[in-house]
Scaffold this active site. Structure first.
Site, PDB file in Angstrom:
ATOM      1  N   CYS A 109       0.493   7.576   0.837  1.00  0.00           N
ATOM      2  CA  CYS A 109      -0.006   6.771  -0.279  1.00  0.00           C
ATOM      3  C   CYS A 109      -1.519   6.855  -0.289  1.00  0.00           C
ATOM      4  O   CYS A 109      -2.122   7.530   0.546  1.00  0.00           O
ATOM      5  CB  CYS A 109       0.475   5.334  -0.174  1.00  0.00           C
ATOM      6  SG  CYS A 109      -0.396   4.382   1.041  1.00  0.00           S
ATOM      7  N   LYS A 151       1.426 -12.453   0.278  1.00  0.00           N
ATOM      8  CA  LYS A 151       2.236 -11.305  -0.143  1.00  0.00           C
ATOM      9  C   LYS A 151       2.950 -10.683   1.045  1.00  0.00           C
ATOM     10  O   LYS A 151       4.157 -10.433   0.996  1.00  0.00           O
ATOM     11  CB  LYS A 151       1.326 -10.253  -0.803  1.00  0.00           C
ATOM     12  CG  LYS A 151       1.981  -8.901  -0.989  1.00  0.00           C
ATOM     13  CD  LYS A 151       1.072  -7.914  -1.677  1.00  0.00           C
ATOM     14  CE  LYS A 151       0.124  -7.143  -0.802  1.00  0.00           C
ATOM     15  NZ  LYS A 151       0.753  -6.089   0.028  1.00  0.00           N
ATOM     16  N   ASN A 152       2.181 -10.427   2.124  1.00  0.00           N
ATOM     17  CA  ASN A 152       2.761  -9.661   3.230  1.00  0.00           C
ATOM     18  C   ASN A 152       3.702 -10.475   4.114  1.00  0.00           C
ATOM     19  O   ASN A 152       4.306  -9.927   5.044  1.00  0.00           O
ATOM     20  CB  ASN A 152       1.656  -8.998   4.053  1.00  0.00           C
ATOM     21  CG  ASN A 152       1.010  -7.866   3.259  1.00  0.00           C
ATOM     22  OD1 ASN A 152       1.544  -7.443   2.228  1.00  0.00           O
ATOM     23  ND2 ASN A 152      -0.129  -7.383   3.725  1.00  0.00           N
ATOM     24  N   ASP A 199      -7.284  -5.150   5.683  1.00  0.00           N
ATOM     25  CA  ASP A 199      -7.122  -5.598   4.293  1.00  0.00           C
ATOM     26  C   ASP A 199      -8.337  -6.367   3.770  1.00  0.00           C
ATOM     27  O   ASP A 199      -8.379  -6.716   2.586  1.00  0.00           O
ATOM     28  CB  ASP A 199      -5.854  -6.463   4.145  1.00  0.00           C
ATOM     29  CG  ASP A 199      -4.587  -5.642   4.343  1.00  0.00           C
ATOM     30  OD1 ASP A 199      -4.662  -4.401   4.274  1.00  0.00           O
ATOM     31  OD2 ASP A 199      -3.517  -6.246   4.568  1.00  0.00           O
ATOM     32  N   ARG A 231      -0.572  -6.280  -8.162  1.00  0.00           N
ATOM     33  CA  ARG A 231       0.419  -6.150  -7.096  1.00  0.00           C
ATOM     34  C   ARG A 231       0.216  -7.216  -6.029  1.00  0.00           C
ATOM     35  O   ARG A 231       1.173  -7.615  -5.376  1.00  0.00           O
ATOM     36  CB  ARG A 231       0.290  -4.776  -6.402  1.00  0.00           C
ATOM     37  CG  ARG A 231       0.661  -3.624  -7.281  1.00  0.00           C
ATOM     38  CD  ARG A 231       0.645  -2.346  -6.501  1.00  0.00           C
ATOM     39  NE  ARG A 231       1.609  -2.412  -5.394  1.00  0.00           N
ATOM     40  CZ  ARG A 231       1.895  -1.408  -4.590  1.00  0.00           C
ATOM     41  NH1 ARG A 231       1.291  -0.263  -4.765  1.00  0.00           N
ATOM     42  NH2 ARG A 231       2.761  -1.553  -3.620  1.00  0.00           N
ATOM     43  N   ARG A 288       0.674   7.181   6.396  1.00  0.00           N
ATOM     44  CA  ARG A 288       1.583   6.064   6.658  1.00  0.00           C
ATOM     45  C   ARG A 288       3.023   6.470   6.977  1.00  0.00           C
ATOM     46  O   ARG A 288       3.958   6.165   6.222  1.00  0.00           O
ATOM     47  CB  ARG A 288       1.541   5.082   5.485  1.00  0.00           C
ATOM     48  CG  ARG A 288       0.157   4.522   5.265  1.00  0.00           C
ATOM     49  CD  ARG A 288       0.090   3.547   4.145  1.00  0.00           C
ATOM     50  NE  ARG A 288       0.565   2.224   4.510  1.00  0.00           N
ATOM     51  CZ  ARG A 288       0.626   1.204   3.659  1.00  0.00           C
ATOM     52  NH1 ARG A 288       0.265   1.369   2.418  1.00  0.00           N
ATOM     53  NH2 ARG A 288       1.046   0.033   4.059  1.00  0.00           N
TER      54      ARG A 288
HETATM   55  N1  EPU Z   1       2.145   3.873  11.619  1.00  0.00           N
HETATM   56  C1  EPU Z   1       2.714   4.988  12.179  1.00  0.00           C
HETATM   57  N2  EPU Z   1       4.081   5.035  12.301  1.00  0.00           N
HETATM   58  C2  EPU Z   1       4.879   4.015  11.890  1.00  0.00           C
HETATM   59  C3  EPU Z   1       4.287   2.871  11.321  1.00  0.00           C
HETATM   60  C4  EPU Z   1       2.905   2.824  11.199  1.00  0.00           C
HETATM   61  O1  EPU Z   1       2.022   5.932  12.561  1.00  0.00           O
HETATM   62  O2  EPU Z   1       6.112   4.131  12.007  1.00  0.00           O
HETATM   63  C5  EPU Z   1       0.679   3.799  11.481  1.00  0.00           C
HETATM   64  C6  EPU Z   1       0.200   3.703  10.028  1.00  0.00           C
HETATM   65  O3  EPU Z   1       0.130   4.957   9.408  1.00  0.00           O
HETATM   66  C7  EPU Z   1      -1.138   3.026  10.199  1.00  0.00           C
HETATM   67  C8  EPU Z   1      -0.899   2.083  11.385  1.00  0.00           C
HETATM   68  O4  EPU Z   1       0.241   2.587  12.047  1.00  0.00           O
HETATM   69  O5  EPU Z   1      -2.101   3.972  10.529  1.00  0.00           O
HETATM   70  C9  EPU Z   1      -0.657   0.639  11.041  1.00  0.00           C
HETATM   71  O6  EPU Z   1       0.254   0.548   9.945  1.00  0.00           O
HETATM   72  P1  EPU Z   1       1.277  -0.633   9.763  1.00  0.00           P
HETATM   73  O7  EPU Z   1       2.654  -0.114   9.960  1.00  0.00           O
HETATM   74  O8  EPU Z   1       0.872  -1.828  10.560  1.00  0.00           O
HETATM   75  O9  EPU Z   1       1.095  -0.955   8.212  1.00  0.00           O
HETATM   76  P2  EPU Z   1       2.229  -1.440   7.247  1.00  0.00           P
HETATM   77  O10 EPU Z   1       3.188  -2.269   8.005  1.00  0.00           O
HETATM   78  O11 EPU Z   1       2.737  -0.301   6.454  1.00  0.00           O
HETATM   79  C10 EPU Z   1       1.127  -3.724   6.614  1.00  0.00           C
HETATM   80  C11 EPU Z   1       0.662  -4.380   5.346  1.00  0.00           C
HETATM   81  C12 EPU Z   1      -0.592  -3.669   4.854  1.00  0.00           C
HETATM   82  C13 EPU Z   1      -1.664  -3.785   5.938  1.00  0.00           C
HETATM   83  C14 EPU Z   1      -1.136  -3.185   7.253  1.00  0.00           C
HETATM   84  C15 EPU Z   1      -2.090  -3.336   8.417  1.00  0.00           C
HETATM   85  C16 EPU Z   1       2.733  -5.192   4.418  1.00  0.00           C
HETATM   86  C17 EPU Z   1       3.753  -5.112   3.352  1.00  0.00           C
HETATM   87  N3  EPU Z   1       1.721  -4.302   4.356  1.00  0.00           N
HETATM   88  O12 EPU Z   1       1.398  -2.364   6.258  1.00  0.00           O
HETATM   89  O13 EPU Z   1      -1.023  -4.361   3.697  1.00  0.00           O
HETATM   90  O14 EPU Z   1      -2.814  -3.100   5.553  1.00  0.00           O
HETATM   91  O15 EPU Z   1       0.117  -3.809   7.613  1.00  0.00           O
HETATM   92  O16 EPU Z   1      -2.371  -4.671   8.643  1.00  0.00           O
HETATM   93  O17 EPU Z   1       2.796  -6.044   5.280  1.00  0.00           O
HETATM   94  C18 EPU Z   1      -2.237  -4.639   1.692  1.00  0.00           C
HETATM   95  O18 EPU Z   1      -1.765  -5.804   1.623  1.00  0.00           O
HETATM   96  O19 EPU Z   1      -3.160  -4.246   0.938  1.00  0.00           O
HETATM   97  C19 EPU Z   1      -1.693  -3.706   2.684  1.00  0.00           C
HETATM   98  C20 EPU Z   1      -1.874  -2.397   2.605  1.00  0.00           C
END
Ligand code: EPU
Length: 421
Positions: A116, A22-23, A309, A401, A121
């Site tokens: 969320c 998915k990701n 995850d 999802r 996030r």
């Molecule tokens: N963060 C910030 N600022 C930003 C971006 C992130 O503070 O601009 C923080 C977030 O709040 C969090 C941490 O950094 O505390 C890491 O978040 P990240 O940005 O890596 O998460 P994401 O990119 O929103 C993806 C996956 C998630 C997975 C996370 C961590 C996708 C579409 N989603 O989310 O997947 O948990 O990386 O590996 O790639 C899931 O599949 O169930 C899922 C939630």
């Protein structure tokens, strides 16, 4: 709303094909916005988040065709460069259109996602990175309004950017934007997740010049345009990990196909500590378990450490393992919502800050529980598979999802799961 009724304590046996990730699929589908040529993808999983992404891209003007299990996306003409709140609210990954739109068309308006279920996030790093590439960004009425019209040829400018926090989609957004920028961009403290690497490989096939994938410094030399390419989406390591944890808990023997051992290192190491036997073959993994598990402590962190995850699923496993374990969640501040539900099934879990202390019990008991987010739902399913009696799981749209044909795949292995509409 659909719900699942699960009768537990059937050992799992058989073979299973793991789907595309998915990701990886979500950013790669969105990468089609970077070129007017066709992007052909295989192993795109059939998931609600993928449908949501396709519907977003169609709304923006991307032509999407399906042929013999492949998905073809052509973003020749984009009619909407504005992504409303309703779409970002439904799926946070929609923020990934920001970088590609800005890089190719010099403008984008994308709603801020907001918080969320698993945490606040923010997307500040996505925004700061684009600003470092000289984009003009204003936030108005909850929208990110981004433009490069003030820059030479309206192009983003390559730069060096250090990301304060390792962010998966942040790295992906900036990597896509930098592919069409003027000059060289260096992303420091970049995410190393296999899904980020898979996106980078796909972009390189489209003509991007990206180096350092899988390391924490990614260098992107901007090019004028990208072109057609085909790409096979990497397997879903979290789906694989979820079925491994399920088999460990119920006991049995399962062969997972379409997986690569090297991307599952942290998960397999922890599962092996519980006492199960895992063998790796070329593109498959076999797990054998007698259902008698030892508790394992876990701390989540960015790849290659233990993935957040898989945290909820390992928590479910520890509830019936011998001994006391500690699970520390370091990525998201509110990712323990499965704890209450597991407790309803008889689990003994105590939360102290971002650490859950789990006292393993001999067995869990079926109960009525509620799915709260994708991975929490997965943990409830695998807990129910091992529990005595019947469990009813409500709000399972979260599962749809991110898990392709979850109940079909598990029933094929001998589980007893019914979906009630
Ligand atoms: N963060 C910030 N600022 C930003 C971006 C992130 O503070 O601009 C923080 C977030 O709040 C969090 C941490 O950094 O505390 C890491 O978040 P990240 O940005 O890596 O998460 P994401 O990119 O929103 C993806 C996956 C998630 C997975 C996370 C961590 C996708 C579409 N989603 O989310 O997947 O948990 O990386 O590996 O790639 C899931 O599949 O169930 C899922 C939630």
């Amino acid at each position: 709303m659909d719900k699942l009724i699960i009768h537990g304590q059937n050992a799992l046996h058989g073979e299973l094909e793991i789907s595309g990730a998915k990701n990886a699929a979500l950013p790669i589908l969105i990468a089609s916005l970077l070129t007017e040529d066709t992007l052909l993808l295989t192993h795109v999983p059939h998931l609600q988040d993928v449908n949501t992404t396709k519907s977003l891209l169609t709304y923006m003007g991307v032509d999407i065709q399906f042929e013999n299990d492949s998905t073809q996306l052509t973003a020749k003409k984009i009619i909407n460069k504005n992504v409303p709140y309703e779409r970002v609210k439904t799926m946070r990954a929609s923020i990934l259109v920001l970088g590609p739109l800005l890089a190719r068309f010099g403008e984008a308006q994308v709603s801020l996602p907001g918080g969320c279920a698993i945490g606040s996030r923010p997307v500040d790093i996505h925004i700061k990175g684009l600003q470092a590439m000289s984009a003009k960004i204003d936030i108005h009425n909850g929208y990110i309004e981004a433009s490069t019209k003030h820059l030479p040829k309206s192009k983003l400018q390559g730069c060096k950017f250090y990301m304060d926090i390792v962010t998966v989609t942040g790295t992906e957004n900036l990597m896509m934007a930098a592919s069409l920028a003027e000059g060289i961009t260096v992303l420091e403290n970049a995410a190393k997740e296999p899904e980020v690497v898979d996106l980078g490989k796909c972009l390189n096939k489209m003509g991007a010049k990206i180096k350092g994938l899988g390391t924490d410094v990614i260098t992107i030399e901007g090019v004028d345009s990208l072109h057609k390419a085909s790409h096979d989406i990497i397997f879903d390591r979290i789906e694989a990990g979820t079925y491994l944890a399920a088999t460990a808990m119920t006991g049995g023997e399962v062969l997972l196909k379409n997986v690569q051992f090297k991307y599952l290192d942290a998960i397999i190491q922890k599962l092996t500590e519980t006492g199960v036997k895992i063998e790796s073959h070329k593109n498959s993994i076999r797990i054998r378990s007698d259902g008698k598990l030892k508790a394992v402590s876990i701390r989540t962190a960015p790849y290659p450490a233990f993935p957040t995850d898989m945290q909820a699923q390992m928590m479910a496993l520890n509830t019936i393992a011998e001994g006391i374990s500690e699970i520390t969640e370091t990525i998201f501040e509110n990712r323990f919502m499965h704890v209450q539900e597991l407790t309803r099934m008889g689990a003994e879990i105590d939360i102290r800050g971002n650490t859950a202390i789990i006292k393993g019990k001999e067995y869990l008991e079926g109960a009525s529980v509620m799915a709260t987010d994708l991975r929490a739902s997965a943990s409830l399913v695998i807990a129910s598979l091992a529990a005595r009696g019947q469990t009813t799981i409500e709000r399972i749209y979260h599962l749809d999802r991110g898990y392709e044909k979850l109940e079909d795949k598990l029933n094929q292995l001998g589980a007893d799961i019914k979906r009630i509409h």
